[in-house]
Design a protein around this motif. Structure first.
Motif, short mmCIF file in Angstrom:
data_model
loop_
_atom_site.label_atom_id
_atom_site.label_comp_id
_atom_site.label_asym_id
_atom_site.label_seq_id
_atom_site.Cartn_x
_atom_site.Cartn_y
_atom_site.Cartn_z
N GLY A 160 20.99 -0.13 -0.85
CA GLY A 160 19.68 -1.41 -0.93
C GLY A 160 19.84 -2.33 0.17
N ARG A 161 20.42 -1.84 1.25
CA ARG A 161 20.68 -2.86 2.36
C ARG A 161 18.90 -2.32 3.41
NH1 ARG A 161 26.37 -4.77 4.09
NH2 ARG A 161 26.86 -5.53 2.42
N ILE A 162 18.69 -2.91 4.52
CA ILE A 162 17.56 -2.05 5.03
C ILE A 162 18.42 -0.75 5.53
CG2 ILE A 162 16.01 -2.19 7.15
CD1 ILE A 162 15.61 -5.00 6.33
N ALA A 163 17.68 0.29 5.68
CA ALA A 163 18.48 0.62 6.31
C ALA A 163 17.83 1.31 8.04
CB ALA A 163 18.42 2.69 5.33
N THR A 164 15.83 2.23 8.17
CA THR A 164 15.62 1.95 9.35
C THR A 164 14.41 1.10 9.40
OG1 THR A 164 13.98 3.51 7.81
CG2 THR A 164 15.98 4.17 8.83
N VAL A 165 13.79 1.04 10.51
CA VAL A 165 12.47 -0.14 10.55
C VAL A 165 11.60 0.85 12.00
CG1 VAL A 165 14.24 -0.98 12.19
CG2 VAL A 165 11.78 -2.18 11.29
N PHE A 166 10.35 0.30 11.81
CA PHE A 166 9.73 0.53 11.78
C PHE A 166 8.28 0.07 12.37
CE2 PHE A 166 10.75 2.30 8.24
CZ PHE A 166 8.91 2.68 7.23
N PRO A 167 7.25 0.46 12.86
CA PRO A 167 5.79 -0.18 13.05
C PRO A 167 4.96 0.77 12.04
CG PRO A 167 6.00 1.54 14.38
CD PRO A 167 6.91 1.54 13.98
N VAL A 168 3.62 -0.05 10.87
CA VAL A 168 2.73 0.67 10.61
C VAL A 168 1.58 -0.03 10.97
CG1 VAL A 168 4.13 1.48 8.91
CG2 VAL A 168 3.31 -0.83 8.13
N ILE A 169 0.70 0.56 10.19
CA ILE A 169 -0.17 -0.02 10.44
C ILE A 169 -1.20 -0.14 8.66
CG2 ILE A 169 -3.09 0.17 10.16
CD1 ILE A 169 -2.76 2.90 12.97
N GLU A 170 -0.71 -0.96 8.13
CA GLU A 170 -2.00 -1.43 7.23
C GLU A 170 -2.91 -1.43 6.70
OE1 GLU A 170 -0.41 -5.05 2.95
OE2 GLU A 170 -0.59 -5.45 5.37
N LEU A 171 -3.74 -1.23 5.96
CA LEU A 171 -5.39 -0.99 5.64
C LEU A 171 -5.40 -2.17 4.49
CD1 LEU A 171 -5.23 2.86 5.30
CD2 LEU A 171 -5.57 1.42 7.34
N HIS A 172 -7.33 -2.10 4.70
CA HIS A 172 -7.17 -3.67 3.99
C HIS A 172 -8.69 -3.50 3.42
CE1 HIS A 172 -3.05 -6.63 4.68
NE2 HIS A 172 -3.25 -6.32 5.77
N ASN A 173 -9.28 -3.97 2.42
CA ASN A 173 -10.04 -4.14 2.28
C ASN A 173 -10.39 -5.72 2.05
OD1 ASN A 173 -11.19 -1.05 0.58
ND2 ASN A 173 -9.67 -1.94 -1.07
N ALA B 235 -13.50 -1.28 0.90
CA ALA B 235 -14.62 -2.35 1.20
C ALA B 235 -14.59 -3.52 2.16
CB ALA B 235 -14.75 -2.81 0.41
N GLU B 236 -15.70 -3.23 3.10
CA GLU B 236 -14.64 -3.66 4.77
C GLU B 236 -13.71 -3.81 4.82
OE1 GLU B 236 -17.23 -5.79 6.13
OE2 GLU B 236 -18.96 -5.13 4.43
N LEU B 237 -13.12 -2.29 5.56
CA LEU B 237 -11.87 -2.01 6.47
C LEU B 237 -11.31 -3.30 7.38
CD1 LEU B 237 -9.57 -0.70 6.52
CD2 LEU B 237 -10.88 1.76 7.58
N ALA B 238 -10.29 -3.66 6.67
CA ALA B 238 -9.17 -4.46 7.65
C ALA B 238 -8.01 -3.91 8.32
CB ALA B 238 -9.67 -5.69 8.09
N ILE B 239 -7.49 -3.82 8.83
CA ILE B 239 -5.94 -3.43 9.23
C ILE B 239 -5.03 -4.85 9.88
CG2 ILE B 239 -6.91 -0.59 10.32
CD1 ILE B 239 -5.70 -2.70 12.73
N GLU B 240 -3.73 -4.48 9.76
CA GLU B 240 -2.61 -5.72 10.30
C GLU B 240 -2.07 -4.07 11.00
OE1 GLU B 240 -2.08 -9.13 8.11
OE2 GLU B 240 -1.54 -7.49 6.93
N GLY B 241 -1.52 -4.99 12.00
CA GLY B 241 0.37 -4.34 12.87
C GLY B 241 0.89 -5.27 12.57
N GLU B 242 2.04 -4.46 11.72
CA GLU B 242 3.27 -5.06 10.97
C GLU B 242 4.13 -4.05 11.43
OE1 GLU B 242 3.73 -6.24 6.65
OE2 GLU B 242 1.27 -5.16 6.57
N LEU B 243 5.79 -4.69 10.96
CA LEU B 243 6.73 -4.01 11.40
C LEU B 243 7.14 -3.88 9.34
CD1 LEU B 243 9.71 -5.52 13.48
CD2 LEU B 243 8.06 -3.70 13.40
N ALA B 244 7.41 -1.97 8.91
CA ALA B 244 7.94 -2.04 8.13
C ALA B 244 9.01 -1.50 7.84
CB ALA B 244 7.55 -0.45 7.19
N VAL B 245 10.12 -1.41 6.93
CA VAL B 245 11.46 -1.03 6.58
C VAL B 245 11.24 -0.28 5.31
CG1 VAL B 245 12.35 -3.32 7.76
CG2 VAL B 245 12.53 -3.29 4.77
N ARG B 246 12.51 0.91 5.22
CA ARG B 246 13.36 1.51 3.93
C ARG B 246 14.57 1.69 3.85
NH1 ARG B 246 10.19 5.42 2.42
NH2 ARG B 246 9.00 5.60 5.09
N LEU B 247 14.04 1.09 2.50
CA LEU B 247 16.50 0.88 2.01
C LEU B 247 17.30 1.77 1.91
CD1 LEU B 247 15.05 -2.12 -0.86
CD2 LEU B 247 15.05 -2.05 1.74
N GLY B 248 18.58 1.72 2.51
CA GLY B 248 19.14 3.09 2.59
C GLY B 248 20.25 3.25 0.71
#
Length: 250
Positions: A115-128, A99-112
């Motif tokens: 429980g701490r941050i293990a990796t970091v990478f860009p993502v495209i977030e999708l929004h209604n 519904a009214e697709l919009a995107i955001e560029g941002e950074l995401a992390v994955r936990l090791g």
């Protein structure tokens, strides 16, 4: 109140699946929803989606200057990520599925495992990109799961190791059809990705929840949401951390 929360959650999920999210917030006589109640609605919707859909992490939203100014709201807020809404870089996504697709560029992390941050990478977030209330409220944003509708991820092998105490000094860039449309610092949200994670951990503890190894966390962005139309090629790059892309079809 518990019964009304469950009824609202059922309506929220039905609306989401129908492609008309959050219609209850347009009802003239709707009850005012507090922020804690909105998180209860969010949790009830997740319970209704289980076990067919699994929560695999969280998003932190409404933190950067771009979205705060755009929404007229100050967060941060928390949303849930579902395994059924993860897409790999290079995916073709139908605008008609949103519904009214919009995107955001941002950074995401994955936990090791610790429980701490293990990796970091860009993502495209999708929004209604739909707000029904006038004016919009944080409660509406939270009950609508941060208007989150999915995320495009790089392959796991492309996730960069977390640099630890070194600052993320590069630039985050969004390109549509090859043209740069948004750019900002990768550390452009308060405290950077690590600051978002600290807030999220404390916030979850207040709601008797916690982070777990392997979870994915979208850490927010200094950039705006951008509406996209069929035919668009979207690319998000993070300096020194790689990129991710998707094609929007009809």
């Amino acid at each position: 109140m518990a019964e009304s929360i469950r009824a609202l959650a059922a309506r929220q999920l039905a609306d989401y699946r129908a492609g008309t999210p959050g219609t209850s917030f347009a009802d003239p006589g709707r009850p005012r929803l507090g922020l804690d109640d909105a998180y209860r609605v969010q949790g009830e919707v997740a319970a209704l989606r289980a076990p067919a859909e699994r929560v695999v992490g969280y998003k932190v939203g409404c933190t950067g200057p771009g979205t705060r100014a755009q929404f007229g709201l100050d967060g941060p807020i928390r949303g849930l990520l579902f395994d059924t809404e993860l897409h790999r870089s290079g995916s073709e996504l139908s605008a008609a599925a949103y519904a009214e697709l919009a995107i955001e560029g941002e950074l995401a992390v994955r936990l090791g495992e610790d429980g701490r941050i293990a990796t970091v990478f860009p993502v495209i977030e999708l929004h209604n990109y739909v707000f029904r209330g006038q004016p919009p409220t944080l409660a509406e944003l939270v009950a609508n799961n941060g208007i989150h509708a999915g995320v495009v991820l790089p392959p796991p092998t492309a996730e960069a190791p977390w640099p630890g105490d070194e600052p993320l000094s590069g630039r985050l860039t969004v390109r549509i059809d090859g043209a740069c449309v948004e750019e900002g610092p990768m550390d452009g949200v308060p405290g950077g990705p690590a600051g978002s994670l600290r807030w999220l951990s404390a916030h979850l503890a207040e709601h008797d929840l916690s982070l777990h190894p392997g979870q994915l966390v979208l850490t927010g962005t200094p950039l705006r949401l951008l509406r996209v139309r069929p035919g668009a090629h979207v690319e998000v790059t993070a300096e020194g951390l790689g990129g991710v892309e998707a094609v929007i079809s009809a």
